[in-house]
Design a protein around this motif. Structure first.
Motif, PDB file in Angstrom:
ATOM      1  N   ARG A   1      34.510  30.042  34.818  1.00 37.29           N
ATOM      2  CA  ARG A   1      35.111  31.113  35.598  1.00 37.29           C
ATOM      3  C   ARG A   1      34.604  31.045  37.045  1.00 37.29           C
ATOM      4  N   ASP A   2      35.514  31.201  37.998  1.00 44.16           N
ATOM      5  CA  ASP A   2      35.146  31.143  39.417  1.00 44.16           C
ATOM      6  C   ASP A   2      35.192  32.550  40.006  1.00 44.16           C
TER       7      ASP A   2
ATOM      8  N   LEU B   1      35.533  46.268  43.923  1.00 44.73           N
ATOM      9  CA  LEU B   1      35.206  45.378  42.818  1.00 44.73           C
ATOM     10  C   LEU B   1      34.201  46.033  41.877  1.00 44.73           C
ATOM     11  N   GLN B   2      34.512  45.996  40.589  1.00 44.41           N
ATOM     12  CA  GLN B   2      33.601  46.474  39.548  1.00 44.41           C
ATOM     13  C   GLN B   2      33.349  45.342  38.562  1.00 44.41           C
ATOM     14  N   ILE B   3      32.112  45.275  38.067  1.00 50.49           N
ATOM     15  CA  ILE B   3      31.766  44.320  37.014  1.00 50.49           C
ATOM     16  C   ILE B   3      31.186  45.103  35.845  1.00 50.49           C
ATOM     17  N   MET B   4      31.761  44.928  34.678  1.00 49.01           N
ATOM     18  CA  MET B   4      31.350  45.689  33.500  1.00 49.01           C
ATOM     19  C   MET B   4      31.698  44.887  32.258  1.00 49.01           C
ATOM     20  N   GLN B   5      31.455  45.463  31.105  1.00 47.71           N
ATOM     21  CA  GLN B   5      31.849  44.844  29.839  1.00 47.71           C
ATOM     22  C   GLN B   5      32.633  45.843  29.001  1.00 47.71           C
ATOM     23  N   ALA B   6      33.624  45.352  28.285  1.00 41.11           N
ATOM     24  CA  ALA B   6      34.340  46.182  27.319  1.00 41.11           C
ATOM     25  C   ALA B   6      33.578  46.106  26.005  1.00 41.11           C
ATOM     26  N   ARG B   7      33.127  47.240  25.520  1.00 40.62           N
ATOM     27  CA  ARG B   7      32.316  47.263  24.300  1.00 40.62           C
ATOM     28  C   ARG B   7      33.145  47.371  23.037  1.00 40.62           C
ATOM     29  N   THR B   8      34.372  47.863  23.175  1.00 45.63           N
ATOM     30  CA  THR B   8      35.263  48.015  22.017  1.00 45.63           C
ATOM     31  C   THR B   8      36.668  47.568  22.405  1.00 45.63           C
TER      32      THR B   8
ATOM     33  N   ASN C   1      43.800  47.308  49.511  1.00 47.13           N
ATOM     34  CA  ASN C   1      44.510  48.280  48.676  1.00 47.13           C
ATOM     35  C   ASN C   1      44.479  47.923  47.200  1.00 47.13           C
ATOM     36  N   ALA C   2      43.638  46.954  46.851  1.00 48.47           N
ATOM     37  CA  ALA C   2      43.532  46.519  45.457  1.00 48.47           C
ATOM     38  C   ALA C   2      42.190  46.943  44.878  1.00 48.47           C
ATOM     39  N   MET C   3      42.195  47.174  43.568  1.00 48.53           N
ATOM     40  CA  MET C   3      40.965  47.435  42.819  1.00 48.53           C
ATOM     41  C   MET C   3      40.867  46.387  41.728  1.00 48.53           C
ATOM     42  N   SER C   4      39.705  45.772  41.606  1.00 50.08           N
ATOM     43  CA  SER C   4      39.537  44.718  40.607  1.00 50.08           C
ATOM     44  C   SER C   4      38.409  45.056  39.651  1.00 50.08           C
ATOM     45  N   ALA C   5      38.667  44.865  38.365  1.00 48.68           N
ATOM     46  CA  ALA C   5      37.644  45.037  37.330  1.00 48.68           C
ATOM     47  C   ALA C   5      37.412  43.694  36.667  1.00 48.68           C
ATOM     48  N   ILE C   6      36.173  43.236  36.688  1.00 54.25           N
ATOM     49  CA  ILE C   6      35.781  42.021  35.979  1.00 54.25           C
ATOM     50  C   ILE C   6      35.059  42.444  34.713  1.00 54.25           C
ATOM     51  N   LEU C   7      35.604  42.059  33.568  1.00 58.20           N
ATOM     52  CA  LEU C   7      34.963  42.343  32.284  1.00 58.20           C
ATOM     53  C   LEU C   7      34.222  41.081  31.856  1.00 58.20           C
ATOM     54  N   SER C   8      32.927  41.063  32.075  1.00 58.48           N
ATOM     55  CA  SER C   8      32.160  39.859  31.818  1.00 58.48           C
ATOM     56  C   SER C   8      30.677  40.182  31.700  1.00 58.48           C
TER      57      SER C   8
ATOM     58  N   ILE D   1      43.750  44.835  39.463  1.00 56.80           N
ATOM     59  CA  ILE D   1      43.562  43.439  39.061  1.00 56.80           C
ATOM     60  C   ILE D   1      42.500  43.401  37.966  1.00 56.80           C
ATOM     61  N   LEU D   2      42.843  42.802  36.844  1.00 58.52           N
ATOM     62  CA  LEU D   2      41.904  42.693  35.728  1.00 58.52           C
ATOM     63  C   LEU D   2      41.546  41.224  35.519  1.00 58.52           C
ATOM     64  N   SER D   3      40.259  40.959  35.372  1.00 51.63           N
ATOM     65  CA  SER D   3      39.803  39.596  35.104  1.00 51.63           C
ATOM     66  C   SER D   3      38.757  39.647  34.002  1.00 51.63           C
ATOM     67  N   ILE D   4      38.862  38.730  33.047  1.00 54.20           N
ATOM     68  CA  ILE D   4      38.033  38.781  31.838  1.00 54.20           C
ATOM     69  C   ILE D   4      37.475  37.395  31.547  1.00 54.20           C
ATOM     70  N   GLY D   5      36.233  37.344  31.051  1.00 49.20           N
ATOM     71  CA  GLY D   5      35.731  36.073  30.558  1.00 49.20           C
ATOM     72  C   GLY D   5      34.247  35.846  30.770  1.00 49.20           C
ATOM     73  N   ASN D   6      33.698  34.998  29.925  1.00 50.38           N
ATOM     74  CA  ASN D   6      32.293  34.610  30.024  1.00 50.38           C
ATOM     75  C   ASN D   6      32.116  33.100  30.131  1.00 50.38           C
ATOM     76  N   ASP D   7      33.217  32.375  30.131  1.00 51.78           N
ATOM     77  CA  ASP D   7      33.159  30.922  30.160  1.00 51.78           C
ATOM     78  C   ASP D   7      32.449  30.428  31.422  1.00 51.78           C
TER      79      ASP D   7
END
Length: 370
Positions: free
Chosen positions: A211-212, A246-253, A225-232, A202-208
């Protein structure tokens, strides 16, 4: 076509695009060329430079070098008023020389309106609102009075959602308000594939601000059985505690961002109630990447993509969000079909930067012909 409109359509349109002080067009292009501008972006800020192929000459506001004292005064005034009038005043020669001024948010058009209120020269002003009508009820009476006076200098107000369209028209019944759907560069699409990944990604993105992330984290508690990455850069990292999936990180490129899209089984856009189509940029990016989307049904998103193209759930409902994610995990072929319909709708409805900018040009020519 009336003679005045025909004559206006034939001559080049001189457009000045006034953006936030940190959105310098030269710096934007350098970041875009180096692929450090994360997301599906145009070579020019928000695609406004595309108007050059539509019979316009386009100039952008520039970032002005300033000392610490000047910056403190400018930002302090911005905090007090809600807009950056000093940045707009520094652009006065260019904006007053234009036929029409475009802005990206209310912060910019209120500042331009303040400058125009001090001069007899009156280029047309197209005022695009994003957050203003969401928070209108929470504004102080003084701010409401100030903004109403400044909006008198705006020729046409534009919004991105049907929700804000209704609010704006109720607040300003004598002002022309137009819905202009926001769009990103949509020329390239990846074919959707039936993803049956294990684990389910599961991918979730945003800085607004809408976002909930708490809702998403709660939904994950029932998905072992799910893995979620939040790019924020704004998601609270405390949500990771006790959640190994659950992971929280940022995409730099962009390479990092597209790698996440390639791995994702679904893109999840959890939202708090809002009126400005929060999440529509990420939804369009996911559709272009061929990834199925689950989103909260709020903000007028259904006006962009219907329920046959995006799986909607009520906002603030972790159980409904969990059920929707499980549904996609169980039926990857159905999810792929929905992603295909989303892509076809994006083409049929002309959702994208090209139509977004073309509407700006059309509205500008209409204003000048009156």
């Amino acid at each position: 076509m009336p003679l005045a409109e025909a004559a206006a359509a034939r001559r080049p349109l001189n457009v000045f695009v006034h953006l936030a002080a940190d959105k310098d067009a030269v710096a934007w292009r350098e970041a875009w060329l180096s692929r450090k501008l994360v997301g599906i972006n145009d070579e020019t800020p928000y695609g406004y430079g595309r108007a050059t192929s539509m019979g316009c000459t386009v100039k952008f506001s520039r970032t002005t070098p300033e000392g610490l004292a000047a910056k403190v005064v400018r930002l302090g005034l911005r905090v007090l008023t809600g807009f950056d009038v000093i940045h707009a005043f520094r652009q006065r020669r260019a904006l007053l020389a234009a036929d029409v001024v475009w802005t990206h948010t209310e912060s910019q058009y209120l500042a331009v309106a303040a400058v125009l209120s001090l001069t007899k020269r009156r280029p047309r002003l197209l005022g695009q609102s994003v957050w203003l009508f969401d928070r209108w009820k929470t504004l102080t009476p003084l701010h409401k009075l100030l903004y109403r006076r400044l909006i008198r200098h705006v020729d046409v107000l534009t919004v991105h959602s049907s929700v804000n369209l209704a609010v704006a028209r109720a607040l300003f019944p004598d002002k022309r308000v137009v819905l202009v759907p926001f769009g990103i560069p949509s020329e390239q699409m990846m074919a959707p594939v039936a993803r049956a990944g294990k684990p389910f990604h599961i991918l979730s993105i945003g800085n607004d601000r809408h976002r909930d992330w708490t809702c998403l984290a709660s939904a994950l508690d029932g998905l072992p059985n799910a893995m979620s990455a939040i790019l924020s850069g704004t998601a609270p990292r405390v949500l990771i505690k006790g959640r190994p999936n659950l992971q929280i990180m940022q995409a730099r490129t962009n390479s990092e961002l597209f790698a996440h899209f390639a791995e994702a089984d679904v893109v999840c856009v959890p939202l708090k109630p809002n009126g400005h189509a929060s999440g529509i940029t990420v939804i369009q990016e996911a559709v272009l990447a061929g990834v199925p989307v689950v989103a909260s049904a709020t903000g007028g998103l259904e006006g962009y993509f219907g329920a046959d193209a995006v799986r909607y759930v009520p906002p603030g409902d972790p159980r409904a969000l969990r059920d929707a994610l499980q549904e996609i995990a169980r039926n990857p072929e159905d999810a792929r079909a929905r992603a295909l319909r989303a892509q076809q709708h994006m083409v049929d409805a002309q959702i994208g930067a090209e139509f977004f900018i073309r509407r700006h040009v059309e509205l500008s020519r209409e204003m000048l012909a009156r």
